[in-house]
Design an enzyme around this catalytic site. Sequence first.
Site, mmCIF file in Angstrom:
data_model
loop_
_atom_site.group_PDB
_atom_site.id
_atom_site.type_symbol
_atom_site.label_atom_id
_atom_site.label_comp_id
_atom_site.label_asym_id
_atom_site.label_seq_id
_atom_site.Cartn_x
_atom_site.Cartn_y
_atom_site.Cartn_z
ATOM 1 N N ASP A 1 -0.160 -0.155 -3.674
ATOM 2 C CA ASP A 1 -1.332 -0.399 -4.520
ATOM 3 C C ASP A 1 -2.229 0.831 -4.613
ATOM 4 O O ASP A 1 -2.157 1.756 -3.808
ATOM 5 C CB ASP A 1 -2.130 -1.597 -4.009
ATOM 6 C CG ASP A 1 -2.700 -1.395 -2.611
ATOM 7 O OD1 ASP A 1 -1.971 -0.840 -1.757
ATOM 8 O OD2 ASP A 1 -3.853 -1.791 -2.378
ATOM 9 N N GLU B 1 -3.313 -2.717 0.314
ATOM 10 C CA GLU B 1 -3.930 -1.956 1.411
ATOM 11 C C GLU B 1 -5.367 -1.564 1.082
ATOM 12 O O GLU B 1 -6.184 -1.388 1.986
ATOM 13 C CB GLU B 1 -3.098 -0.695 1.690
ATOM 14 C CG GLU B 1 -3.523 0.097 2.917
ATOM 15 C CD GLU B 1 -4.576 1.167 2.648
ATOM 16 O OE1 GLU B 1 -5.114 1.728 3.616
ATOM 17 O OE2 GLU B 1 -4.875 1.443 1.457
#
Length: 358
Positions: A76, A131
């Site tokens: 991400d 994350e």
Amino acid sequence: MHSKVAALDLGQDAVTLTAHLVDVPSESRQEKALADLVEQALRGVPHLRVDRDGDAVVARTALGRAERVVLAGHLDTVPVADNLPSRLDEDGLLWGCGTSDMKAGVAVQLKLAAGLAEPNRDVTYVFYDAEEIASEFNGLKRLAERHPDWLAGDFAVLMEPTGGRVDGGCQGTLRVEVRTTGRRAHSARSWLGENAIHKAAPILDRLAAYEPRRVEIDGLVYPEGLNAVLINGGHATNVIPDFCTVTVNYRFSPDQSERQALDRVRDLFDGFDVLVTDSAPGALPGLSHPAAAAFVAAIGTAPAAKEAWTDVARFAALGIPAVNYGPGDPTLAHTREEHVVAASILEAETRLRTWLTA
């Protein structure tokens, strides 16, 4: 853009592969398209076993080696800031959201996963989601809870951007809300009220006067930070506010537990209501562990302290020594000007390949 989400070609060089990954938007909680591409590409590699949980993909060799290492990276990014599609300029800089944090590292993982059929250690490659947001959503956290056997290993490398050096351990992070209350009134008759925003002034004064610690552990220096990051209060421009909340983020050295960090913050704001909203432990460097020492020697750069929180803390909680290492400048992470030096991607691939084959 549709052509950009065609199957990943793991035969491409790592710079071209990084650009391909960057051009697949994957803001936190929206990683599915990229996770699908990663899974599809790795399932085509005969020497890997591939598993998936949500938008996390785990690929492993099973050669019976004496040691297993884990290479982990998140898929991400933070929200795009008008910095897509990617662009490679004439100076060899690859620009775009996620170039440094951390799709360059993910590209290196993918190249190694596809190209190393006979590494000198068994390798687990972890590609995970979410994350960049609150820890409750973190894909590595989910894997540790649901499939700890997928993460088992003797040593782990988190492919966070470090400028090509080894960063040991990480800071812990604590977020609290420091609250004040007052009495609401019309601003034309302010003496009838009690202004909660004015009451927040001592909170800011204490923060401004606070002197952060610099803590040395195993030769690495971890600077702390204690800062107001949000402030909220009031109802309207003609109303005396009856509430105010100052959100404070404490980045603490790994010599402290979460409990000790919270006690330090509560002592500082004695007399105020303090509510914890998020907390994650730090991780000690652990560079004296033989596997970590061997890795540092193979990379050939002097190690430093990680000036951030990273998922090395999750590996530490699992009893797995871990370090941060990856291409990209961490100071460019999350910026509109995010970019990575193309040559640093190739250098990281070469160093890791050498470590896993020498």
